[in-house]
Structures are given as C-alpha cells and as structure tokens.
Design a protein around this motif. Structure first.
Motif, PDB file in Angstrom:
ATOM      1  N   GLY A  95     -10.857  -5.789  -4.629  1.00 31.70           N
ATOM      2  CA  GLY A  95      -9.650  -6.614  -4.731  1.00 31.70           C
ATOM      3  C   GLY A  95      -8.638  -6.110  -5.741  1.00 31.70           C
ATOM      4  O   GLY A  95      -7.858  -6.893  -6.282  1.00 31.70           O
ATOM      5  N   ARG A  96      -8.628  -4.792  -5.993  1.00 32.55           N
ATOM      6  CA  ARG A  96      -7.699  -4.238  -6.978  1.00 32.55           C
ATOM      7  C   ARG A  96      -6.301  -4.094  -6.388  1.00 32.55           C
ATOM      8  O   ARG A  96      -6.127  -3.930  -5.188  1.00 32.55           O
ATOM      9  N   ASN A  97      -5.308  -4.141  -7.263  1.00 32.19           N
ATOM     10  CA  ASN A  97      -3.903  -4.036  -6.865  1.00 32.19           C
ATOM     11  C   ASN A  97      -3.554  -2.567  -6.651  1.00 32.19           C
ATOM     12  O   ASN A  97      -3.248  -1.842  -7.594  1.00 32.19           O
ATOM     13  N   ILE A  98      -3.568  -2.136  -5.387  1.00 34.71           N
ATOM     14  CA  ILE A  98      -3.321  -0.733  -5.071  1.00 34.71           C
ATOM     15  C   ILE A  98      -1.838  -0.382  -5.031  1.00 34.71           C
ATOM     16  O   ILE A  98      -1.479   0.722  -4.633  1.00 34.71           O
ATOM     17  N   SER A  99      -0.988  -1.292  -5.479  1.00 33.36           N
ATOM     18  CA  SER A  99       0.417  -0.926  -5.665  1.00 33.36           C
ATOM     19  C   SER A  99       0.697  -0.599  -7.133  1.00 33.36           C
ATOM     20  O   SER A  99       1.776  -0.144  -7.469  1.00 33.36           O
ATOM     21  N   ASN A 100      -0.291  -0.808  -7.979  1.00 29.02           N
ATOM     22  CA  ASN A 100      -0.161  -0.552  -9.406  1.00 29.02           C
ATOM     23  C   ASN A 100      -0.495   0.914  -9.696  1.00 29.02           C
ATOM     24  O   ASN A 100      -1.628   1.346  -9.453  1.00 29.02           O
ATOM     25  N   PRO A 101       0.471   1.677 -10.206  1.00 26.80           N
ATOM     26  CA  PRO A 101       0.216   3.101 -10.467  1.00 26.80           C
ATOM     27  C   PRO A 101      -0.984   3.360 -11.377  1.00 26.80           C
ATOM     28  O   PRO A 101      -1.726   4.326 -11.155  1.00 26.80           O
ATOM     29  N   SER A 131       0.802  -1.226   0.000  1.00 22.31           N
ATOM     30  CA  SER A 131       0.000   0.000   0.000  1.00 22.31           C
ATOM     31  C   SER A 131       0.840   1.284   0.000  1.00 22.31           C
ATOM     32  O   SER A 131       0.285   2.380   0.103  1.00 22.31           O
ATOM     33  N   ARG A 132       2.128   1.176  -0.136  1.00 24.54           N
ATOM     34  CA  ARG A 132       2.993   2.360  -0.044  1.00 24.54           C
ATOM     35  C   ARG A 132       2.597   3.460  -1.026  1.00 24.54           C
ATOM     36  O   ARG A 132       2.418   4.618  -0.642  1.00 24.54           O
ATOM     37  N   LEU A 133       2.467   3.134  -2.309  1.00 26.28           N
ATOM     38  CA  LEU A 133       2.112   4.160  -3.293  1.00 26.28           C
ATOM     39  C   LEU A 133       0.711   4.707  -3.042  1.00 26.28           C
ATOM     40  O   LEU A 133       0.460   5.899  -3.240  1.00 26.28           O
ATOM     41  N   ALA A 134      -0.197   3.865  -2.590  1.00 26.62           N
ATOM     42  CA  ALA A 134      -1.550   4.327  -2.261  1.00 26.62           C
ATOM     43  C   ALA A 134      -1.494   5.333  -1.120  1.00 26.62           C
ATOM     44  O   ALA A 134      -2.246   6.323  -1.105  1.00 26.62           O
ATOM     45  N   GLN A 135      -0.609   5.104  -0.168  1.00 27.83           N
ATOM     46  CA  GLN A 135      -0.453   6.041   0.932  1.00 27.83           C
ATOM     47  C   GLN A 135       0.090   7.378   0.431  1.00 27.83           C
ATOM     48  O   GLN A 135      -0.369   8.447   0.855  1.00 27.83           O
ATOM     49  N   GLU A 136       1.060   7.325  -0.467  1.00 23.06           N
ATOM     50  CA  GLU A 136       1.607   8.560  -1.032  1.00 23.06           C
ATOM     51  C   GLU A 136       0.532   9.310  -1.821  1.00 23.06           C
ATOM     52  O   GLU A 136       0.428  10.537  -1.740  1.00 23.06           O
ATOM     53  N   LEU A 137      -0.290   8.570  -2.563  1.00 27.03           N
ATOM     54  CA  LEU A 137      -1.398   9.195  -3.289  1.00 27.03           C
ATOM     55  C   LEU A 137      -2.385   9.822  -2.307  1.00 27.03           C
ATOM     56  O   LEU A 137      -2.857  10.945  -2.526  1.00 27.03           O
TER      57      LEU A 137
END
Length: 175
Positions: free
Chosen positions: A90-96, A60-66
């Motif tokens: 169930g989506r991949n929240i690490s995918n930009p 979830s790192r990129l989702a947190q940055e978003l």
C-alpha cells in the motif's frame, strides 16, 4: 521464445500525488470494496502473489517512468517490486522517495533513480506507451496481448497459455 515488453497505460492519471481513497474513487459506481478486495485477494493467493488491504490508489505515472528506465538497465525485477510496493504494501508509488527505495531494493543506484525521476528522462517513452495503449483500445490493467488478440485483467494460467499458443508460440514440454 516469448519476449515480454511492458507497455504502460494511464490508469486514473487524474489521481493527485497524495492519492485518493478507494471509497472516493468508486463512490458513484456502487462498488462493494470488501467484495472487490476479497475477489482480488483470492485471485492473487491462487497465483501465489502477495496482496494487501489497500485503502488508496496512487498516480502511477512516475512509477511507469522509473520502470521504463529500469528496463533500459536490464532490471526487469523492478516491475515485481513496484507491484509489491503498491498492491501488497500500500505504498504511495507517486512519491519519488518511495520510488527511489523501490529502485534500491532491486539493486539500482539511488542517485541515478532520483535523477531519472527529477529530470523526467522517460516522460516521452511513457507518453509513447500511452499512445500505443489508446490505439490498441486498452481500457484496463493488466492487458496481455499476443499477436492480434488480447485479454484484460488477472487471468488464470490456462487463459494466458491459450493466448500465446494461439499467437503461434510453440508449447514447451516440461523436462
């Protein structure tokens, strides 16, 4: 008045971008995945929240940055949209690309969201949140903190009400 501040936490930061199956994540812990899902689904249903049958966990790192960026844009609804994307869909929240679609769904400009993620503009802000979480002894999500007390996990309304009133929030009488 109660002010809500999102402070992010590194839940399974070792998870690769492609995700990890829940079976692999909990393999050595003797977790009954079906029972865990049923318990969470019931808790979410009781609160009127969507919840799906997830098979994977994602970083979830990129989702947190978003989310940090969206907060600076005054778009708090990003957190609900990210929750739905991950826990219900169930989506991949690490995918930009997935994250840009989530940002667009709450009215944020796709090109700016993509730049924020590509340039990692909110990396330091999330690093600071992770440090704050560690200093506070937070070990799970969600954790709700009010004053010097906190509760971990999905909680019923009464528990959260008691938490914030014990921190000095005035009880509002419904009109």
């Amino acid at each position: 008045m109660i002010e809500i501040t999102w402070v992010f936490f590194p839940l399974h930061p070792e998870t690769p971008p492609e995700g990890r199956s829940l079976e692999a994540l909990f393999a050595d812990q003797g977790v009954d995945l079906e029972a865990m899902h049923n318990r969470m689904a019931e808790l979410m249903r009781a609160e009127g929240l969507p919840y799906g049958q997830r098979t994977h966990t994602y970083n979830s790192r990129l989702a947190q940055e978003l989310g940090k960026w969206a907060d600076t844009q005054g778009t708090k609804t990003i957190h609900d949209a990210l929750y739905r994307a991950y826990f219900a869909d169930g989506r991949n929240i690490s995918n930009p690309d997935e994250l840009v679609r989530v940002a667009e769904s709450v009215g944020l400009p796709a090109d700016e969201a993509r730049a924020v993620l590509r340039e990692r503009r909110y990396r330091q802000a999330v690093d600071a949140d992770w440090t704050t979480s560690a200093h506070r002894g937070i070990t799970g999500v969600p954790t709700f903190v009010a004053g010097a007390r906190g509760v971990v996990g999905a909680q019923p309304y009464d528990v959260l009400d008691q938490l914030i009133t014990s921190a000095g929030a005035a009880r509002r009488i419904p009109s």
